[in-house]
Design an enzyme around this catalytic site. Sequence first.
Site, PDB file in Angstrom:
ATOM      1  CB  CYS A 104      -0.889   0.044   1.249  1.00 58.92           C
ATOM      2  SG  CYS A 104      -2.213  -1.152   1.251  1.00 58.92           S
ATOM      3  CD  GLU A 142      -0.538  -6.679  -2.816  1.00 55.58           C
ATOM      4  OE1 GLU A 142      -1.591  -6.311  -2.281  1.00 55.58           O
ATOM      5  OE2 GLU A 142       0.317  -7.358  -2.230  1.00 55.58           O
TER       6      GLU A 142
END
Length: 540
Positions: free
Chosen positions: A396, A430
């Site tokens: 994140c 990601e």
Amino acid sequence: MVDHLCPVEIVEGCRLPVLRKNQEHEDEWPLAEILSVKEVSSRKLYYVHYIDFNKRLDEWVTGDRLDMKKLQFPKKEAKTPTKNGLPGSRPSSPEREVRKSLDLNVQSATAPSRGKTLPTPKRKVEAVPMATQVPPAPPVPSLPSSTEASQASVFPAVREPSTFKSREDHEPISLLTTNGNARRLIPSQPGRKRKANCGGADEMIKVLQYNNPQSASVFLPPPEDSQDSSDGIPSAPRMTGSLVSDRSHDDIVTRMKNIECIELGRHRLKPWYFSPYPQELTTLPILYLCEFCLKYLKSLKCLQRHLTKCNLRHPPGNEIYRKGTISFFEIDGRKNKTYSQNLCLLAKCFLDHKTLYYDTDPFLFYVMTEYDSKGFHIVGYFSKEKESTEDYNVACILTLPPYQRRGYGKLLIEFSYELSKVEGKTGTPEKPLSDLGLLSYRSYWSQTILEILMDLKPDNGERPQITINEISEITSVKKEDVISTLQYLNLINYYKGQYILTLSEDIVDGHERAMQKRHLRIDPKCLHFTPKDWSKRGKW
């Protein structure tokens, strides 16, 4: 106004145009869906989600902003009659009937006839292989458009069951031209990996041309997993620390913002999305957070009392970078579990494509702060897995709204790649990326790659050469991200059996202007970081 004049009751699921101001502060009436209705002081309020707009624009509106003339009620599912009209028989759903009719058609077309059959219209059923549906080969492999990338979009959401389309609709077909022959690249599928074609990337490069415009020859290997397409989205979150959100479990509660306002230090933040703070705090007009330990409190008095006891003036963990007023702290999700959980709760208010794990043990958190006389104030952060099997160097990433559009997001991204350089690895964020995350990464990749290409010098009067792998090794940007960025910038041309990178004057001028505005940079000399081998569980 609508409440008193119109007898029609607006219920959840209704769709109708709603008045809002656009970026130019002009009135517009986009279509919106009613997600919830509540009554405050005998006046109804409607929580609306603007169709095809980001969820962060969702809001409570009054009845006078609704256009009742174009009201669309939610479609009720037709009650399925009992089979053959007989009571007690199992009702059949429309899907079952369609499937049954398709099966019958296939059987009638393939099975040998037995006895007399009713005449059926001759309908030719063909199974067209996907390989035959390839269009003519373009000179450059196709790249998903920015809109596709953002829809498939630190952070494309997992497709909902009701929006499934055919494979052709969702997966862009890439073509690679080799010696004049078109070759179709099979789109990557969730859970499937293909071996990287690393061997040929260096061998196939012949020349790197510089003219005015400048150009460079590079061979493009087949992309393994498209970094910006939605093909690689897992159907469910991985249990190895992935923060990809499983949208199949979305309900009406998590679709609505539940926190009205957050006070963090000298800033008041208006959350964009749902975050699972305790239920009793969601009714408060303001949620107070300690800006150093991120503990949440219900009132200003509680915050003031907490500050007399809180000894922290910086995030817990090790300070691994400091230059000027900017510092980075490395925080272990196992050693500082409470802080990590509070950080995740705050971040979830501004990240919609990520889920929240209360088990923070598998993660490291890198918090960027700005220093003044009162302490180290949080600006943003990124997290990463201690062990990533898919070369993720970011799980994140978030810059808090008061610090956005000031270069801090790109600084966070640059820092994540500096860590990858020290580790001797290439990394990638990601997926899925959010719309803002994708823009930041695209900008960083473009500037970093152009910086390298423009610094290339001719060798002995010959045109300079560089390979995709060399760019990847210099920058620690994963090879697939390098390829997709070159395609996105439209730098690649196919000329005489080779890929040529053409840097036009417009691109060079635009890059130089962008670099002049980029004042914040990471200085590798100020980084004091020793990577750990997290495969040894004793390190945890």
